[in-house]
Write a protein that holds these residues in place. Structure first.
Motif, PDB file in Angstrom:
ATOM      1  N   HIS A 162       0.834  -1.202   0.000  1.00 23.96           N
ATOM      2  CA  HIS A 162       0.000   0.000   0.000  1.00 23.96           C
ATOM      3  C   HIS A 162       0.871   1.254   0.000  1.00 23.96           C
ATOM      4  O   HIS A 162       0.618   2.190  -0.756  1.00 23.96           O
ATOM      5  N   ASN A 163       1.896   1.267   0.863  1.00 19.09           N
ATOM      6  CA  ASN A 163       2.803   2.423   0.923  1.00 19.09           C
ATOM      7  C   ASN A 163       3.528   2.634  -0.406  1.00 19.09           C
ATOM      8  O   ASN A 163       3.660   3.766  -0.876  1.00 19.09           O
ATOM      9  N   ALA A 164       3.994   1.546  -1.005  1.00 21.37           N
ATOM     10  CA  ALA A 164       4.694   1.649  -2.289  1.00 21.37           C
ATOM     11  C   ALA A 164       3.754   2.181  -3.359  1.00 21.37           C
ATOM     12  O   ALA A 164       4.117   3.066  -4.140  1.00 21.37           O
ATOM     13  N   ARG A 165       2.551   1.674  -3.397  1.00 18.57           N
ATOM     14  CA  ARG A 165       1.571   2.124  -4.390  1.00 18.57           C
ATOM     15  C   ARG A 165       1.267   3.608  -4.200  1.00 18.57           C
ATOM     16  O   ARG A 165       1.215   4.369  -5.163  1.00 18.57           O
ATOM     17  N   THR A 166       1.065   4.033  -2.957  1.00 16.96           N
ATOM     18  CA  THR A 166       0.783   5.440  -2.665  1.00 16.96           C
ATOM     19  C   THR A 166       1.938   6.330  -3.103  1.00 16.96           C
ATOM     20  O   THR A 166       1.719   7.372  -3.740  1.00 16.96           O
ATOM     21  N   ILE A 167       3.153   5.927  -2.788  1.00 14.10           N
ATOM     22  CA  ILE A 167       4.324   6.715  -3.181  1.00 14.10           C
ATOM     23  C   ILE A 167       4.421   6.794  -4.703  1.00 14.10           C
ATOM     24  O   ILE A 167       4.635   7.861  -5.269  1.00 14.10           O
ATOM     25  N   LEU A 168       4.247   5.670  -5.372  1.00 14.25           N
ATOM     26  CA  LEU A 168       4.333   5.656  -6.833  1.00 14.25           C
ATOM     27  C   LEU A 168       3.235   6.505  -7.466  1.00 14.25           C
ATOM     28  O   LEU A 168       3.461   7.176  -8.474  1.00 14.25           O
ATOM     29  N   LYS A 169       2.050   6.497  -6.889  1.00 11.49           N
ATOM     30  CA  LYS A 169       0.949   7.285  -7.453  1.00 11.49           C
ATOM     31  C   LYS A 169       1.159   8.786  -7.238  1.00 11.49           C
ATOM     32  O   LYS A 169       0.698   9.589  -8.047  1.00 11.49           O
ATOM     33  N   ASN A 170       1.825   9.169  -6.154  1.00 12.46           N
ATOM     34  CA  ASN A 170       1.996  10.585  -5.835  1.00 12.46           C
ATOM     35  C   ASN A 170       3.327  11.178  -6.283  1.00 12.46           C
ATOM     36  O   ASN A 170       3.483  12.391  -6.315  1.00 12.46           O
ATOM     37  N   ALA A 171       4.283  10.331  -6.604  1.00 13.68           N
ATOM     38  CA  ALA A 171       5.615  10.808  -7.006  1.00 13.68           C
ATOM     39  C   ALA A 171       5.560  11.434  -8.394  1.00 13.68           C
ATOM     40  O   ALA A 171       4.774  11.020  -9.246  1.00 13.68           O
ATOM     41  N   LEU A 200      13.832  -5.114  -5.509  1.00 14.61           N
ATOM     42  CA  LEU A 200      12.655  -5.114  -6.371  1.00 14.61           C
ATOM     43  C   LEU A 200      12.862  -4.100  -7.489  1.00 14.61           C
ATOM     44  O   LEU A 200      13.394  -3.013  -7.258  1.00 14.61           O
ATOM     45  N   CYS A 201      12.403  -4.438  -8.668  1.00 15.78           N
ATOM     46  CA  CYS A 201      12.512  -3.540  -9.802  1.00 15.78           C
ATOM     47  C   CYS A 201      11.370  -2.523  -9.762  1.00 15.78           C
ATOM     48  O   CYS A 201      10.200  -2.900  -9.704  1.00 15.78           O
ATOM     49  N   LEU A 202      11.733  -1.253  -9.794  1.00 19.68           N
ATOM     50  CA  LEU A 202      10.734  -0.184  -9.743  1.00 19.68           C
ATOM     51  C   LEU A 202       9.748  -0.273 -10.912  1.00 19.68           C
ATOM     52  O   LEU A 202       8.544  -0.108 -10.729  1.00 19.68           O
ATOM     53  N   ALA A 203      10.235  -0.559 -12.097  1.00 20.52           N
ATOM     54  CA  ALA A 203       9.348  -0.658 -13.267  1.00 20.52           C
ATOM     55  C   ALA A 203       8.376  -1.829 -13.134  1.00 20.52           C
ATOM     56  O   ALA A 203       7.177  -1.685 -13.395  1.00 20.52           O
ATOM     57  N   ILE A 204       8.867  -2.973 -12.734  1.00 19.83           N
ATOM     58  CA  ILE A 204       8.013  -4.154 -12.571  1.00 19.83           C
ATOM     59  C   ILE A 204       6.953  -3.893 -11.507  1.00 19.83           C
ATOM     60  O   ILE A 204       5.768  -4.192 -11.697  1.00 19.83           O
ATOM     61  N   GLU A 205       7.371  -3.319 -10.387  1.00 16.28           N
ATOM     62  CA  GLU A 205       6.421  -3.045  -9.305  1.00 16.28           C
ATOM     63  C   GLU A 205       5.427  -1.958  -9.711  1.00 16.28           C
ATOM     64  O   GLU A 205       4.261  -2.022  -9.340  1.00 16.28           O
ATOM     65  N   HIS A 206       5.871  -0.981 -10.486  1.00 14.11           N
ATOM     66  CA  HIS A 206       4.944   0.038 -10.973  1.00 14.11           C
ATOM     67  C   HIS A 206       3.876  -0.606 -11.843  1.00 14.11           C
ATOM     68  O   HIS A 206       2.682  -0.334 -11.693  1.00 14.11           O
ATOM     69  N   LYS A 207       4.298  -1.466 -12.749  1.00 11.67           N
ATOM     70  CA  LYS A 207       3.332  -2.162 -13.611  1.00 11.67           C
ATOM     71  C   LYS A 207       2.347  -2.979 -12.778  1.00 11.67           C
ATOM     72  O   LYS A 207       1.147  -2.982 -13.040  1.00 11.67           O
ATOM     73  N   ARG A 208       2.867  -3.654 -11.761  1.00  8.21           N
ATOM     74  CA  ARG A 208       2.027  -4.532 -10.930  1.00  8.21           C
ATOM     75  C   ARG A 208       1.083  -3.738 -10.031  1.00  8.21           C
ATOM     76  O   ARG A 208      -0.091  -4.073  -9.909  1.00  8.21           O
ATOM     77  N   LEU A 209       1.590  -2.685  -9.394  1.00  7.99           N
ATOM     78  CA  LEU A 209       0.814  -1.954  -8.393  1.00  7.99           C
ATOM     79  C   LEU A 209      -0.038  -0.831  -8.958  1.00  7.99           C
ATOM     80  O   LEU A 209      -1.037  -0.450  -8.357  1.00  7.99           O
TER      81      LEU A 209
END
Length: 146
Positions: A8-17, A131-140
């Motif tokens: 959840h924290n990673a998704r929130t950071i990625l969505k707001n960054a 963890l790969c930022l691109a892979i996690e971005h695609k997933r999350l």
């Protein structure tokens, strides 16, 4: 990701960054760092290349150090690291000396450091490693809400 709160924290950071500094970004289009940076650019993020020789990568000015980038750029949200595991404590110390702190330090797939994790988490910065930022971005974040 280890648990749902970290996800959840990673998704929130990625969505707001908006801005992501990429430490160790190569100007070689075949390297993983270049491919990740290119993906992030295409996904709408502003990338800030950190490359010891400076120059330009993916059409963006490359800074020679994190400190130079953070002095020149406002509100860098994520520091994405493509350096060997042995270099991670040094990178963590560099982060702690920046004019302002990022929301997240993201260490790429295959890289880990207990010392770097302790330093970064010790100042309440969200820390992700191996963890790969691109892979996690695609997933999350690959949904209609992003």
């Amino acid at each position: 990701m280890q648990d749902s709160s970290q996800e959840h924290n990673a998704r929130t950071i990625l969505k707001n960054a908006r801005k992501i500094a990429i430490v160790g970004l190569s100007n070689d289009s075949q390297k993983p760092s270049y491919k990740v940076a290119e993906y992030l650019q295409k996904s709408g993020y502003e990338i800030i290349p950190i490359h010891p020789k400076g120059g330009e990568i993916l059409g963006v000015r490359a800074y020679e150090s994190l400190k130079d980038a953070f002095r020149a750029e406002a509100q860098i949200d994520i520091v994405n690291v493509f350096r060997k595991s042995e270099a991670l404590p040094q990178v963590a110390h560099e982060v702690l000396e920046l004019p302002y702190l990022p929301k997240c330090v993201w260490v790429q797939l295959g890289l880990e450091s207990k010392e770097a994790r302790a330093l970064i988490e010790g100042v309440k910065i969200f820390y992700v490693e191996d963890l790969c930022l691109a892979i996690e971005h695609k997933r999350l974040c690959n949904d209609s809400d992003f």
